[in-house]
Design a protein around this motif. Structure first.
Motif, PDB file in Angstrom:
ATOM      1  N   UNK A   1      37.818  41.048  20.248  1.00  0.00           N
ATOM      2  CA  UNK A   1      36.631  40.725  21.044  1.00  0.00           C
ATOM      3  C   UNK A   1      36.606  39.259  21.485  1.00  0.00           C
ATOM      4  N   UNK A   2      37.394  38.421  20.837  1.00  0.00           N
ATOM      5  CA  UNK A   2      37.436  37.002  21.200  1.00  0.00           C
ATOM      6  C   UNK A   2      38.662  36.661  22.041  1.00  0.00           C
ATOM      7  N   UNK A   3      39.419  37.663  22.444  1.00  0.00           N
ATOM      8  CA  UNK A   3      40.638  37.415  23.208  1.00  0.00           C
ATOM      9  C   UNK A   3      40.424  37.728  24.689  1.00  0.00           C
ATOM     10  N   UNK A   4      41.137  36.997  25.524  1.00  0.00           N
ATOM     11  CA  UNK A   4      41.104  37.254  26.964  1.00  0.00           C
ATOM     12  C   UNK A   4      41.656  38.637  27.256  1.00  0.00           C
ATOM     13  N   UNK A   5      41.039  39.318  28.209  1.00  0.00           N
ATOM     14  CA  UNK A   5      41.537  40.609  28.680  1.00  0.00           C
ATOM     15  C   UNK A   5      41.880  40.484  30.153  1.00  0.00           C
ATOM     16  N   UNK A   6      43.111  40.804  30.489  1.00  0.00           N
ATOM     17  CA  UNK A   6      43.536  40.700  31.876  1.00  0.00           C
ATOM     18  C   UNK A   6      44.645  41.699  32.156  1.00  0.00           C
ATOM     19  N   UNK A   7      45.012  41.782  33.440  1.00  0.00           N
ATOM     20  CA  UNK A   7      46.197  42.535  33.836  1.00  0.00           C
ATOM     21  C   UNK A   7      47.119  41.581  34.599  1.00  0.00           C
ATOM     22  N   UNK A   8      48.393  41.691  34.286  1.00  0.00           N
ATOM     23  CA  UNK A   8      49.418  40.902  34.954  1.00  0.00           C
ATOM     24  C   UNK A   8      50.158  41.848  35.899  1.00  0.00           C
ATOM     25  N   UNK A   9      50.314  41.449  37.141  1.00  0.00           N
ATOM     26  CA  UNK A   9      50.911  42.390  38.103  1.00  0.00           C
ATOM     27  C   UNK A   9      51.863  41.705  39.055  1.00  0.00           C
ATOM     28  N   UNK A  10      52.803  42.503  39.539  1.00  0.00           N
ATOM     29  CA  UNK A  10      53.775  42.065  40.539  1.00  0.00           C
ATOM     30  C   UNK A  10      53.812  43.094  41.653  1.00  0.00           C
ATOM     31  N   UNK A  11      53.948  42.610  42.870  1.00  0.00           N
ATOM     32  CA  UNK A  11      54.021  43.510  44.006  1.00  0.00           C
ATOM     33  C   UNK A  11      55.130  43.101  44.955  1.00  0.00           C
ATOM     34  N   UNK A  12      55.652  44.093  45.691  1.00  0.00           N
ATOM     35  CA  UNK A  12      56.675  43.846  46.703  1.00  0.00           C
ATOM     36  C   UNK A  12      56.138  44.343  48.034  1.00  0.00           C
ATOM     37  N   UNK A  13      56.252  43.532  49.079  1.00  0.00           N
ATOM     38  CA  UNK A  13      55.785  43.886  50.424  1.00  0.00           C
ATOM     39  C   UNK A  13      56.770  44.855  51.055  1.00  0.00           C
ATOM     40  N   UNK A  14      56.268  46.010  51.465  1.00  0.00           N
ATOM     41  CA  UNK A  14      57.128  47.041  52.046  1.00  0.00           C
ATOM     42  C   UNK A  14      57.523  46.678  53.479  1.00  0.00           C
TER      43      UNK A  14
END
Length: 306
Positions: free
Chosen positions: A293-306
């Motif tokens: 409950x005291x930790x950061x919550x995030x998503x790490x993402x990578x994308x490629x342009x088609x």
């Protein structure tokens, strides 16, 4: 000092020095990289982080101390701070790998949005001919350049400092600095989106997409908008060091903000993402169950342009 429970302190067109407002968050992040670099078996190495932080003053230098002496006698605080530093190490590693993959694919044009005290232009091994464009507010870029220059640091790529607010016409400033939208680009939005209003976030993605030739790549850190994780850590920074790193009051916590992965997928990007706790566990830095409950919550993402 600012009450950590106050409403947003942000205003249209606000600016800051490195020790103020959003600038202070860049120092706190760099301090975590310094702690990681000086520790045993570091996941990342940022030899510039400690000098960038300590040059801001004695209290900041204490925050960058790998021994965490400022938390002596507070074992719970040390554990919370360690988790925060672990997160910064893991996300830094994730985005370092992103740039390695992007340049291995042939990309030689890099844009770091809201670069802050990011030192990748200096510390990563860039292929010959790589141009790194760093966008941020003028006083932040000036501070970084002055400190690193005074310590004899030279960029490992062709570095272009683009001094402009991301709420202004940054594409024009970027192209004026030499950016070529006809060439594939590797973009990074790390530690940024929560500091933008939701409409500005969407405009940022629209502009990046418009400036991205096919084959461009994009990496993004997207926070859960419950930006209260790490609050005990911020409180300790305030009470023990006098440092006011008030992330909750500096971010825009709008409930109907676009989901970055979905937005990008709907606008021509192939996206992969990972939960930060999953990535932390994979890299040997799991979040202890009692500190979830005291930790950061995030998503790490990578994308490629088609």
């Amino acid at each position: 000092m600012t009450d950590l429970h106050s409403p947003s302190l942000r205003t249209a067109g606000d600016s800051w020095h490195i020790t103020e407002s959003v600038g202070a968050t860049a120092l706190a992040v760099a301090a975590s990289r310094a702690v990681e670099t000086a520790g045993p078996d570091p996941l990342i190495r940022d030899e510039f982080a400690a000098v960038l932080v300590s040059s801001a003053g004695p209290a900041w230098a204490r925050l960058a101390d790998a021994e965490m002496g400022w938390l002596d006698g507070d074992e719970h605080g040390r554990r919370i701070h360690r988790v925060g530093c672990d997160y910064q190490a893991v996300r830094t590693h994730y985005f370092d790998e992103f740039f390695g993959t992007a340049t291995a694919s042939g990309i030689r044009q890099v844009v770091i949005l809201a670069a802050g005290l990011d030192s990748r232009a200096y510390r990563l091994e860039w292929p010959s001919g790589t141009a790194v464009y760093e966008i941020d507010q003028p006083r932040v870029l000036e501070y970084k350049a002055k400190i690193l220059s005074s310590h004899g640091a030279d960029p490992a790529a062709v570095r272009h400092a683009v001094a402009v607010d991301l709420r202004d016409d940054w594409p024009a400033a970027l192209t004026d600095a030499g950016f070529d939208p006809q060439r594939p680009t590797a973009w990074l939005a790390e530690g940024l989106l929560a500091y933008l209003p939701s409409d500005a976030q969407d405009r940022l993605f629209e502009m990046c997409t418009a400036l991205s030739a096919p084959g461009s790549q994009l990496a993004v850190e997207a926070f859960n908008m419950k930006v209260t994780g790490n609050k005990q850590r911020w409180n300790r920074m305030r009470d023990r060091l006098g440092l006011d790193v008030n992330v909750e009051a500096l971010t825009y916590q709008e409930p109907h903000r676009s989901d970055p992965a979905q937005w990008l997928a709907e606008h021509g990007w192939q996206v992969d993402s990972v939960d930060n706790h999953e990535e932390m566990a994979r890299r040997g830095r799991p979040v202890p169950q009692d500190l979830i409950d005291e930790a950061i919550t995030s998503r790490l993402m990578r994308g490629v342009r088609e």
